[in-house]
Design an enzyme around this catalytic site. Structure first.
Site, PDB file in Angstrom:
ATOM      1  N   GLY A   1       0.596  -1.157   0.221  1.00 58.70           N
ATOM      2  CA  GLY A   1       0.040  -0.087  -0.213  1.00 58.70           C
ATOM      3  C   GLY A   1       1.096   1.269  -0.556  1.00 58.70           C
ATOM      4  O   GLY A   1       2.128   0.882   0.096  1.00 58.70           O
TER       5      GLY A   1
ATOM      6  N   ASP B   1      -3.297 -12.835   4.561  1.00 55.70           N
ATOM      7  CA  ASP B   1      -4.461 -11.841   4.289  1.00 55.70           C
ATOM      8  C   ASP B   1      -5.400 -11.467   5.649  1.00 55.70           C
ATOM      9  O   ASP B   1      -5.985 -13.129   5.992  1.00 55.70           O
ATOM     10  CB  ASP B   1      -5.915 -12.678   2.821  1.00 55.70           C
TER      11      ASP B   1
ATOM     12  N   ALA C   1      -5.340  -2.054   4.967  1.00 56.38           N
ATOM     13  CA  ALA C   1      -7.159  -2.003   5.486  1.00 56.38           C
ATOM     14  C   ALA C   1      -7.689  -2.357   4.731  1.00 56.38           C
ATOM     15  O   ALA C   1      -7.183  -2.199   3.232  1.00 56.38           O
ATOM     16  CB  ALA C   1      -7.074  -0.565   6.136  1.00 56.38           C
TER      17      ALA C   1
ATOM     18  N   THR D   1      -7.828   5.901  11.492  1.00 60.16           N
ATOM     19  CA  THR D   1      -8.430   7.362  10.945  1.00 60.16           C
ATOM     20  C   THR D   1      -8.620   8.518  11.612  1.00 60.16           C
ATOM     21  O   THR D   1      -9.718   7.444  12.712  1.00 60.16           O
ATOM     22  CB  THR D   1      -8.998   6.798  10.059  1.00 60.16           C
ATOM     23  N   ASP D   2      -9.054   9.740  11.070  1.00 59.27           N
ATOM     24  CA  ASP D   2      -9.676  10.889  11.816  1.00 59.27           C
ATOM     25  C   ASP D   2     -10.850  10.104  11.486  1.00 59.27           C
ATOM     26  O   ASP D   2     -11.744  10.977  12.365  1.00 59.27           O
ATOM     27  CB  ASP D   2      -9.970  12.147  10.554  1.00 59.27           C
TER      28      ASP D   2
ATOM     29  N   TYR E   1     -17.395   2.154   7.757  1.00 59.78           N
ATOM     30  CA  TYR E   1     -15.891   2.746   7.499  1.00 59.78           C
ATOM     31  C   TYR E   1     -14.962   3.227   9.129  1.00 59.78           C
ATOM     32  O   TYR E   1     -14.089   2.477   9.441  1.00 59.78           O
ATOM     33  CB  TYR E   1     -14.936   3.425   6.233  1.00 59.78           C
TER      34      TYR E   1
ATOM     35  N   LYS F   1     -13.124   1.086  11.778  1.00 61.01           N
ATOM     36  CA  LYS F   1     -12.091   1.429  12.150  1.00 61.01           C
ATOM     37  C   LYS F   1     -11.501   1.623  13.394  1.00 61.01           C
ATOM     38  O   LYS F   1     -10.769   1.037  14.245  1.00 61.01           O
ATOM     39  CB  LYS F   1     -10.851   2.146  11.413  1.00 61.01           C
TER      40      LYS F   1
HETATM   41  N1  NAP Z   1      -5.841   6.867   2.706  1.00 62.49           N
HETATM   42  C1  NAP Z   1      -6.060   7.400   3.702  1.00 62.49           C
HETATM   43  O1  NAP Z   1      -6.995   9.077   3.184  1.00 62.49           O
HETATM   44  C2  NAP Z   1      -5.899   7.447   4.957  1.00 62.49           C
HETATM   45  C3  NAP Z   1      -6.568   8.225   6.089  1.00 62.49           C
HETATM   46  C4  NAP Z   1      -6.145   7.859   7.160  1.00 62.49           C
HETATM   47  C5  NAP Z   1      -5.908   6.728   7.994  1.00 62.49           C
HETATM   48  N2  NAP Z   1      -5.239   6.007   6.625  1.00 62.49           N
HETATM   49  C6  NAP Z   1      -5.101   4.548   7.077  1.00 62.49           C
HETATM   50  O2  NAP Z   1      -3.710   4.506   6.892  1.00 62.49           O
HETATM   51  C7  NAP Z   1      -3.000   2.780   6.771  1.00 62.49           C
HETATM   52  C8  NAP Z   1      -2.594   2.873   5.624  1.00 62.49           C
HETATM   53  O3  NAP Z   1      -3.717   3.288   4.474  1.00 62.49           O
HETATM   54  P1  NAP Z   1      -3.070   3.064   2.745  1.00 62.49           P
HETATM   55  O4  NAP Z   1      -3.375   4.678   2.028  1.00 62.49           O
HETATM   56  O5  NAP Z   1      -1.730   3.065   2.766  1.00 62.49           O
HETATM   57  O6  NAP Z   1      -3.825   2.496   2.152  1.00 62.49           O
HETATM   58  P2  NAP Z   1      -3.605   1.466   0.401  1.00 62.49           P
HETATM   59  O7  NAP Z   1      -2.872   2.153   0.378  1.00 62.49           O
HETATM   60  O8  NAP Z   1      -5.121   1.146   0.251  1.00 62.49           O
HETATM   61  O9  NAP Z   1      -2.914   0.110   0.996  1.00 62.49           O
HETATM   62  C9  NAP Z   1      -3.790  -0.394   1.982  1.00 62.49           C
HETATM   63  C10 NAP Z   1      -2.975  -2.137   1.229  1.00 62.49           C
HETATM   64  O10 NAP Z   1      -3.712  -2.900   2.127  1.00 62.49           O
HETATM   65  C11 NAP Z   1      -3.810  -4.417   1.932  1.00 62.49           C
HETATM   66  N3  NAP Z   1      -4.981  -5.257   1.594  1.00 62.49           N
HETATM   67  C12 NAP Z   1      -6.246  -4.376   2.046  1.00 62.49           C
HETATM   68  N4  NAP Z   1      -6.679  -5.586   2.484  1.00 62.49           N
HETATM   69  C13 NAP Z   1      -6.141  -6.428   3.373  1.00 62.49           C
HETATM   70  C14 NAP Z   1      -6.959  -8.032   3.502  1.00 62.49           C
HETATM   71  N5  NAP Z   1      -7.622  -8.105   3.808  1.00 62.49           N
HETATM   72  N6  NAP Z   1      -5.532  -8.514   4.233  1.00 62.49           N
HETATM   73  C15 NAP Z   1      -3.850  -7.867   3.699  1.00 62.49           C
HETATM   74  N7  NAP Z   1      -4.170  -6.853   3.244  1.00 62.49           N
HETATM   75  C16 NAP Z   1      -5.115  -5.720   2.509  1.00 62.49           C
HETATM   76  C17 NAP Z   1      -4.098  -3.273   0.161  1.00 62.49           C
HETATM   77  O11 NAP Z   1      -3.416  -4.717  -0.879  1.00 62.49           O
HETATM   78  P3  NAP Z   1      -4.911  -4.511  -2.258  1.00 62.49           P
HETATM   79  O12 NAP Z   1      -3.673  -3.575  -2.798  1.00 62.49           O
HETATM   80  O13 NAP Z   1      -3.980  -5.942  -2.411  1.00 62.49           O
HETATM   81  O14 NAP Z   1      -6.138  -4.450  -2.237  1.00 62.49           O
HETATM   82  C18 NAP Z   1      -3.117  -2.105  -0.068  1.00 62.49           C
HETATM   83  O15 NAP Z   1      -2.132  -2.843  -0.292  1.00 62.49           O
HETATM   84  C19 NAP Z   1      -4.755   1.830   7.030  1.00 62.49           C
HETATM   85  O16 NAP Z   1      -4.532   1.449   8.217  1.00 62.49           O
HETATM   86  C20 NAP Z   1      -6.114   3.202   6.729  1.00 62.49           C
HETATM   87  O17 NAP Z   1      -6.859   3.498   7.153  1.00 62.49           O
HETATM   88  C21 NAP Z   1      -5.439   6.545   5.361  1.00 62.49           C
END
Ligand code: NAP
Length: 287
Positions: free
Chosen positions: A10, A33, A57, A98-99, A124, A128
C-alpha cells in the site's frame, strides 16, 4: 530486530518499509490476508517478529456503507485476530487508524486529542474504531496511530491513486472540479507519516497517537494548493458537503492534534503545504 510489515504494497506501507531499521519482512495481501484470521498465526509465528506493523486496511469509504461485512472483516475482526497473535508472540503491534473515527460532534472547531471521545459517522469509521479497541486491550505493547488524508507517490493501492493525482487527472481532461469547502482536516504525506512512525516506534512509549502534517485546510483549499504547486489552471469550484452526493458521510471537522506525539520530543511534522511541495519534488524524480 525483525519487523513484519502487513499491507506492505500500500502507499503507506511502501514509504514506511524503507524507513524502519533492522530486518524487514514485507507481506502483501497474497502472503497475509487479514480477512482470513485463522491464517494470521500460522504466517506470523514462524517468522518470530519483534515488531508487526499493520498498514493494511479496507479503505473504500463509500463502498463500506453497503459492504459492511467486508469492511469489518479486515478492519475489525482481522485486526482483533492480529492483536491476539501479537500478544501471544509478545511483540510490538503498530496499527494505523483514521480521523474518520470522529465526526459525530458536528459543532467541533478545535483540534481533536487522543482522549477526545470518538464518534464515527460512516461504516468505514466505525470499522476502524472497532479495530482500535482490540489492539489497545489485547496487545499491551502497541501503537495505534490515527492519521488523515494520506497521499504518497505510490498511490492508495485499491483506490488506484490519491487525491492529488485525481485532481490533476480530472483537470488535465479539462473537466470542471467541484470540491467541498466545508470539511476541515489535515491531508498528510505518507513519507512524513512514515518517518514519524519510525521515530515513534523507537521511543517504546506505547499508546494511542495522532500523527499528521501540521496545520489544516479544507479539501477545496488543498485542491487549490495542488494546482498552484503544479502550475495547472483548473476549473475549480468550492461546494458545500450538502451539495456533494456520496454514500458515506464525512466529518465536517477532523483536525487531529499532534501534541502527544510532539510531547515525546519528536519533531513537529512539517506544514501540510510544505509536505505537498515535497510530494511534487519526489513525484518529478519518479516521472
Ligand atoms: N488513505 C487515507 O487517506 C487514509 C487516511 C487515514 C488513515 N488511513 C489508514 O492508513 C493505513 C494505510 O492506508 P493506505 O492509504 O496506505 O492504504 P492503501 O494504499 O489502500 O493500502 C492498503 C493495503 O492493504 C492491503 N489490504 C487490503 N485488504 C487486505 C487484507 N484483507 N489483508 C491484507 N492486506 C490487505 C491492500 O492490498 P491490495 O492492494 O491487494 O488491496 C493495500 O496494499 C490504513 O490503516 C488506513 O485505514 C488512510
Amino acid at each position: 530486530m525483525k519487523t513484519v510489515v502487513i499491507g506492505a504494497a500500500g502507499q503507506l506501507g511502501r514509504d514506511l518499509t524503507p524507513r524502519l531499521g533492522g530486518e524487514i519482512v514485507p507481506l502483501t495481501r497474497a502472503q497475509l490476508d487479514l480477512a482470513r484470521p485463522e491464517t494470521i498465526g500460522p504466517v506470523l509465528k514462524p517468522i518470530r517478529p519483534d515488531v508487526v506493523v499493520n498498514c493494511a486496511a479496507y479503505n473504500f469509504v463509500d463502498r463500506a456503507e453497503t459492504e459492511l461485512d467486508a469492511a469489518f472483516a479486515v478492519n475489525a475482526w482481522g485486526v482483533r485476530a492480529l492483536a491476539q497473535v501479537c500478544a501471544e508472540l509478545g511483540c510490538v503491534l503498530v496499527h494505523f487508524s483514521t480521523d474518520y473515527v470522529f465526526g459525530l460532534d458536528t459543532g467541533r472547531t478545535t483540534p481533536l486529542a487522543e482522549d477526545d471521545a470518538p464518534g464515527p459517522v460512516s461504516v468505514y469509521g466505525l470499522s476502524k474504531l472497532a479495530g482500535e479497541y482490540p489492539v489497545r486491550s489485547l496487545c499491551p505493547r502497541h501503537f495505534v496511530i490515527r492519521t488523515c488524508g494520506l497521499y504518497g507517490v505510490w498511490g492508495a493501492g485499491g483506490k488506484g491513486g490519491n487525491f492529488v493525482e485525481t485532481m490533476l487527472r480530472v483537470a488535465s481532461q479539462g473537466k470542471p472540479l467541484r470540491v467541498v469547502a466545508d470539511q476541515l482536516c489535515t491531508p498528510s504525506y505518507t513519507v512524513d507519516v512514515a518517518a514519524a512512525t519510525a521515530a515513534l516506534v523507537r521511543t517504546q512509549a506505547f499508546g494511542l497517537y495522532h500523527v499528521v502534517n501540521d496545520g489544516h485546510c479544507t479539501w477545496h483549499e488543498f485542491a487549490r494548493a495542488i494546482f498552484e504547486l503544479a502550475g495547472v489552471t483548473a476549473d475549480l469550484t468550492p461546494i458545500a458537503s450538502a451539495d456533494w452526493v456520496a454514500p458515506a458521510r464525512r466529518p465536517s471537522y477532523s483536525v487531529l492534534m499532534t501534541a502527544k506525539y510532539v510531547g515525546l520530543g519528536l519533531p513537529v511534522p512539517r506544514p501540510w503545504r510544505a509536505a505537498l511541495a515535497a510530494y511534487f519534488q519526489e513525484r518529478s524524480k519518479k516521472s
